[in-house]
Design a protein around this motif. Structure first.
Motif, PDB file in Angstrom:
ATOM      1  N   SER A   2      -3.265  -6.523   2.370  1.00 22.29           N
ATOM      2  CA  SER A   2      -4.143  -7.683   2.209  1.00 22.29           C
ATOM      3  C   SER A   2      -3.426  -8.987   2.569  1.00 22.29           C
ATOM      4  O   SER A   2      -2.226  -9.133   2.332  1.00 22.29           O
ATOM      5  N   ARG A   3      -4.183  -9.894   3.137  1.00 18.18           N
ATOM      6  CA  ARG A   3      -3.629 -11.225   3.469  1.00 18.18           C
ATOM      7  C   ARG A   3      -3.176 -11.938   2.211  1.00 18.18           C
ATOM      8  O   ARG A   3      -2.187 -12.645   2.225  1.00 18.18           O
ATOM      9  N   ARG A   4      -3.944 -11.760   1.146  1.00 11.99           N
ATOM     10  CA  ARG A   4      -3.605 -12.427  -0.122  1.00 11.99           C
ATOM     11  C   ARG A   4      -2.227 -11.965  -0.617  1.00 11.99           C
ATOM     12  O   ARG A   4      -1.400 -12.775  -1.004  1.00 11.99           O
ATOM     13  N   LYS A   6       0.237 -10.670   1.156  1.00 15.86           N
ATOM     14  CA  LYS A   6       1.252 -11.204   2.066  1.00 15.86           C
ATOM     15  C   LYS A   6       1.551 -12.673   1.776  1.00 15.86           C
ATOM     16  O   LYS A   6       2.702 -13.094   1.777  1.00 15.86           O
ATOM     17  N   SER A   7       0.504 -13.459   1.539  1.00 17.66           N
ATOM     18  CA  SER A   7       0.724 -14.884   1.299  1.00 17.66           C
ATOM     19  C   SER A   7       1.448 -15.112  -0.025  1.00 17.66           C
ATOM     20  O   SER A   7       2.266 -16.017  -0.143  1.00 17.66           O
ATOM     21  N   LYS A  10       5.267 -14.308   0.366  1.00 12.81           N
ATOM     22  CA  LYS A  10       5.994 -15.193   1.284  1.00 12.81           C
ATOM     23  C   LYS A  10       6.426 -16.499   0.627  1.00 12.81           C
ATOM     24  O   LYS A  10       7.010 -17.363   1.272  1.00 12.81           O
ATOM     25  N   ASN A  55      -4.347   0.213  -4.476  1.00 10.59           N
ATOM     26  CA  ASN A  55      -3.693  -0.411  -3.313  1.00 10.59           C
ATOM     27  C   ASN A  55      -2.691   0.554  -2.675  1.00 10.59           C
ATOM     28  O   ASN A  55      -1.500   0.229  -2.551  1.00 10.59           O
ATOM     29  N   HIS A  61       3.507   1.025   2.201  1.00  6.02           N
ATOM     30  CA  HIS A  61       4.265   0.127   3.070  1.00  6.02           C
ATOM     31  C   HIS A  61       5.654  -0.172   2.501  1.00  6.02           C
ATOM     32  O   HIS A  61       6.638  -0.260   3.249  1.00  6.02           O
ATOM     33  N   GLY A  76       8.886 -13.383   1.574  1.00  7.71           N
ATOM     34  CA  GLY A  76       8.376 -12.173   2.202  1.00  7.71           C
ATOM     35  C   GLY A  76       9.380 -11.052   2.351  1.00  7.71           C
ATOM     36  O   GLY A  76       9.035  -9.959   2.792  1.00  7.71           O
TER      37      GLY A  76
END
Length: 103
Positions: A2-4, A6-7, A10, A55, A61, A76
């Motif tokens: 998810s982008r969330r 990852k953000s 980071k 998830n 990952h 990140g």
């Protein structure tokens, strides 16, 4: 992934991710430990929980093969990984290496 997520990881501020599952008995021992750590570091560290059943891609990952697994991220990048029940002093020691440290 998810982008969330990852953000969040980071961030300049260290982010501790607790990978868990509702059915995992040892995972139930982690929240009081995380509470102690959060009290030590206040806003210097962010702590989030990721349910591996909800998830699976994120867990896969980061090669989370057993739970509980704790992973500390900064900007990140994985800074530290702990598998199993990690006591608050060991966890605090690892986090302190990455708090307020210039990159």
């Amino acid at each position: 992934m998810s982008r969330r997520f990852k953000s969040i990881i980071k961030s300049e501020r260290p982010v501790l991710v607790d990978f868990y599952a509702d059915w995992c008995e040892p995972c139930k021992q982690i929240p009081p430990i995380l509470k102690k750590v959060k009290n030590n570091f206040k806003e210097s560290v962010r702590i989030i929980k990721v349910n591996v059943d909800n998830n699976p891609f994120i867990a896969s990952h980061y090669q989370v093969r057993s739970i509980p697994t704790l992973i500390l991220f900064k900007k990140g990048d994985v800074q530290w990984t702990g598998v199993g029940i990690v006591d608050a002093s060991e966890l605090s020691s690892e986090i302190s290496k990455h708090v307020n440290k210039q990159a």
